[in-house]
Design an enzyme around this catalytic site. Structure first.
Site, PDB file in Angstrom:
ATOM      1  N   THR A  71       1.698  -4.420   8.589  1.00 15.10           N
ATOM      2  CA  THR A  71       2.653  -3.634   9.371  1.00 15.10           C
ATOM      3  C   THR A  71       4.048  -3.899   8.816  1.00 15.10           C
ATOM      4  O   THR A  71       4.231  -4.786   7.980  1.00 15.10           O
ATOM      5  CB  THR A  71       2.598  -4.018  10.868  1.00 15.10           C
ATOM      6  OG1 THR A  71       3.384  -3.112  11.619  1.00 15.10           O
ATOM      7  CG2 THR A  71       3.145  -5.418  11.079  1.00 15.10           C
ATOM      8  N   THR A  72       5.009  -3.150   9.282  1.00 15.27           N
ATOM      9  CA  THR A  72       6.410  -3.450   8.989  1.00 15.27           C
ATOM     10  C   THR A  72       7.231  -3.129  10.231  1.00 15.27           C
ATOM     11  O   THR A  72       7.185  -2.004  10.732  1.00 15.27           O
ATOM     12  CB  THR A  72       6.947  -2.627   7.803  1.00 15.27           C
ATOM     13  OG1 THR A  72       6.127  -2.824   6.656  1.00 15.27           O
ATOM     14  CG2 THR A  72       8.373  -3.063   7.474  1.00 15.27           C
TER      15      THR A  72
END
Length: 274
Positions: A71-72
């Site tokens: 994820t970011t």
């Protein structure tokens, strides 16, 4: 119980446990006590989770449990509040399970939480935090501060250190002291700062933010910086993608700024460079 069969535990009778009675069955009288009862915490009945999982996550046995996360997320403070931006891709190992996962938990109108790591852990603990923040407001007739909310979350997960939680979250909000931003992870680490990014694409996001971040950003500049940072992370990191969701935490509460597909952003930014 397939995992138990693989690991070789066939008899779950009480006599088979190598641990003392107090260590096996903790806090049977309450579903959730946060260590309030004789220093005990609520855990599933069975073997000690830390010692049970260690050989299969850190050892050299043939059976290995390797959890892949991607994820970011990012958040930063500036003169007009706190900017929060996340992607929306949720992965299950090497597979993309969904492109529309909501990685921002709306705790209350003045508090937001981001999630990275295990989706189940993040959703559960941040919803539990929302519950405790609501109870605090009912008891004290005022909103909980951002600092206290982050400390509460850190204390909750610290009780389960080493038991397999996977969580890196940012708690963002606005209280009587102004905008607040804290990082909390599954070990109970709690940090206060002006800029954080978590997830597998955090390095790419930091690279973009470092090149354009300053405290006196205008609202438009902050929106553009946050969106570009998440976009470039999704472009380089295979585990990040979907849409870029942005929130702005202001003095009168948070607003959702936008939700744009990274494919559309790619064509937009590519056209700008021509």
């Amino acid at each position: 119980m397939a995992l138990v069969d693989v690991c070789g535990f066939q008899d779950w009778g009480r006599a088979a446990f190598p641990f003392g009675e107090k260590e096996q069955f903790l806090d049977q009288g309450h579903d959730f006590a946060f260590g309030a009862r004789n220093g005990e915490i609520s855990v599933p009945r069975g073997l000690d989770p830390v010692n049970f999982l260690k050989p299969y996550t850190d050892g050299d046995d043939e059976v290995q449990i390797k959890l892949h996360h991607g994820t970011t997320t990012l958040a930063f403070k500036f003169q007009h509040g706190v900017m929060v931006a996340v992607d929306s891709r949720a992965s299950a190992g090497s597979y993309i399970s969904t492109q529309d996962f909501k990685k921002v938990i709306e705790i209350n109108p003045y508090l937001l939480g981001t999630m990275s790591g295990s989706a189940a852990d993040c959703v559960y603990w941040e919803r539990m935090l929302a519950k405790q923040c609501r109870i605090y407001k009912l008891r004290n007739k005022k909103r909980i501060s951002v600092s206290a909310a982050s400390k509460l979350l850190a204390n909750m997960v610290a009780e389960y250190r080493g038991m397999g939680l996977s969580m890196g979250t940012m708690v963002c909000g606005w209280d009587e002291k102004g905008p607040g931003l804290y990082y909390v992870d599954d070990n109970g680490v709690r940090l206060s700062g002006s800029m954080f990014s978590t997830g597998s694409g955090y390095g790419y996001a930091y690279g973009v933010m470092d090149s354009g971040y300053k405290y006196d950003l205008t609202v438009k500049e902050a929106y553009n910086l946050a969106q570009r940072a998440i976009y470039h992370a999704t472009h380089r990191d295979a585990y990040s993608g979907g849409t870029v969701n942005m929130y702005h935490m202001r003095e009168n509460g948070w607003i959702k700024v936008s939700q744009e597909d990274v494919g559309d952003l790619h064509h937009r930014y590519a056209a700008e460079t021509q």
